[in-house]
Enzyme design. Sequence first.
Site, PDB file in Angstrom:
ATOM      1  N   THR A  76      36.291  39.080  39.090  1.00  0.00           N
ATOM      2  CA  THR A  76      36.658  37.672  39.274  1.00  0.00           C
ATOM      3  C   THR A  76      35.417  36.782  39.183  1.00  0.00           C
ATOM      4  OG1 THR A  76      38.474  38.364  40.700  1.00  0.00           O
ATOM      5  CG2 THR A  76      37.790  36.054  40.868  1.00  0.00           C
ATOM      6  N   GLN A 183      39.862  45.713  32.515  1.00  0.00           N
ATOM      7  CA  GLN A 183      40.719  46.889  32.305  1.00  0.00           C
ATOM      8  C   GLN A 183      40.287  47.717  31.096  1.00  0.00           C
ATOM      9  OE1 GLN A 183      42.866  48.076  34.377  1.00  0.00           O
ATOM     10  NE2 GLN A 183      43.108  46.339  35.756  1.00  0.00           N
ATOM     11  N   HIS A 205      35.044  48.765  40.304  1.00  0.00           N
ATOM     12  CA  HIS A 205      36.084  49.575  40.962  1.00  0.00           C
ATOM     13  C   HIS A 205      37.225  49.984  40.041  1.00  0.00           C
ATOM     14  CE1 HIS A 205      39.391  46.576  41.939  1.00  0.00           C
ATOM     15  NE2 HIS A 205      38.413  45.725  41.701  1.00  0.00           N
ATOM     16  N   CYS A 329      55.471  39.109  45.377  1.00  0.00           N
ATOM     17  CA  CYS A 329      56.329  38.663  46.473  1.00  0.00           C
ATOM     18  C   CYS A 329      55.737  37.376  47.035  1.00  0.00           C
ATOM     19  CB  CYS A 329      56.378  39.731  47.549  1.00  0.00           C
ATOM     20  SG  CYS A 329      57.594  39.378  48.810  1.00  0.00           S
TER      21      CYS A 329
HETATM   22  N1  PLP Z   1      40.729  40.882  35.419  1.00  0.00           N
HETATM   23  C1  PLP Z   1      41.629  41.866  35.285  1.00  0.00           C
HETATM   24  C2  PLP Z   1      42.271  42.088  33.963  1.00  0.00           C
HETATM   25  C3  PLP Z   1      41.976  42.660  36.378  1.00  0.00           C
HETATM   26  O1  PLP Z   1      42.885  43.624  36.255  1.00  0.00           O
HETATM   27  C4  PLP Z   1      41.349  42.404  37.621  1.00  0.00           C
HETATM   28  C5  PLP Z   1      41.718  43.179  38.827  1.00  0.00           C
HETATM   29  O2  PLP Z   1      42.833  43.667  38.944  1.00  0.00           O
HETATM   30  C6  PLP Z   1      40.395  41.380  37.701  1.00  0.00           C
HETATM   31  C7  PLP Z   1      40.124  40.640  36.587  1.00  0.00           C
HETATM   32  C8  PLP Z   1      39.697  41.072  38.975  1.00  0.00           C
HETATM   33  O3  PLP Z   1      38.716  42.030  39.238  1.00  0.00           O
HETATM   34  P1  PLP Z   1      38.059  42.137  40.698  1.00  0.00           P
HETATM   35  O4  PLP Z   1      39.078  42.741  41.572  1.00  0.00           O
HETATM   36  O5  PLP Z   1      36.878  43.016  40.524  1.00  0.00           O
HETATM   37  O6  PLP Z   1      37.685  40.770  41.081  1.00  0.00           O
END
Ligand code: PLP
Length: 395
Positions: A76, A183, A205, A329
């Site tokens: 993020t 991803q 992660h 939800c």
């Molecule tokens: N972008 C995508 C496509 C994601 O799947 C995710 C997390 O699920 C994120 C961004 C956000 O990543 P983070 O949890 O490391 O902030």
Amino acid sequence: MQGEERVIYLDNNATTRTAPEAVAAMLPYFSEYYGNASSIHKFGGRLAKVVEEGRAKVAAFLGADPSEIIFTSCGTEGDNAAILSALDVCPVRRRKIVISTVEHPAILNLGKDLERRGYTVVKIPVDSLGRLDMDRAREMIDADTAVVSVMWANNETGNLYPVEALAELAHRAGALFHTDAVQAAGKIPFKLRDMNIDMLSVSGHKFHAPKGIGALYVRRGVRFRPFVVGGHQERGRRAGTENVPYIVGMGVAAELAMANFDKENTYVRKLRDDLHNRLIAAIPSVRVNGDVEHRLPNTTNLSFEYIEGESILMHMDIHGICASSGSACTTGSLEPSHVMRAMGVPYTAAHGAIRFSFSRYNTQEDVDTVVEVLPGIIEKIRAISPYWADFVAKR
Ligand code: PLP
């Protein structure tokens, strides 16, 4: 807890198990070598070398130069930093941001925020398979565009997007191109040095590093303005004391992903395909969500029509099976996810969407258990679903 009861973890797009090798490598940096990598004294200062080793590993993983890697706290942060920087460094008349309708909230909600600040955010639509409308992309990306940001792989469907073609469109219009590769990293092969991507974000992660560490790639020559401002760390591009243990962990996770790339992705694809094919064969009225020809090797998204995904998840949970639904939800009502809505998945199917996502730690036994258990669960839930009864009556 894993270890106490058997957990069948098929939710690897949500997060992955931290690789034991990464954990082992990290441990000494919590309590033994806990210094500050920016210190003048040797005890802390020598950790700068450890940080640079981690950076070199992440750079090699992405096919980039270490100088192009900025450590962040998560995907993020990378997404936010890239877009805000692009807006800062572009000519003031460029006030438009082009994204897609299926981006992660890390991009979508930043877009909403930027709209409130007077920017224009346009979203490239997708078709019923979740494929990007490239004709609309060509129309939308223009001389007013500051930055184009389209994810490389979708977290819900696993769909892959044509990032190089989009980068080309962005560059022709004089805009920067960023991709959220959270991803994609570790699941599809790429070398950024051979590509035309300006900025790319990843999150540890999702590839067996711990939560709380990510990286932003900024191609050499692309101007960058920091998002987190403060100290001089990361050559002034991201302030905050370096997270040495997590940088070590991400370096090891990157190394592991690279070392076994083909073998692991072939293994994971085989398990995914087996689950996908056997569930479709065993359960009536299953809809496949996404573009099976162009998707991540670890993901499949299936709708069990006329029932609620949450109900399926709860029943699977009793058997220790972890997956995700395509619904959020919110305010007590179950809304199909924005991805399912963008694809125009019918309401009766969008509600019953389940994402199964694999990693190297899954086994054939995991697949066999789901195939054994899930048809009975679906039958049981459908037996009390008025929508299913109505569908059967009209058949
Ligand atoms: N972008 C995508 C496509 C994601 O799947 C995710 C997390 O699920 C994120 C961004 C956000 O990543 P983070 O949890 O490391 O902030």
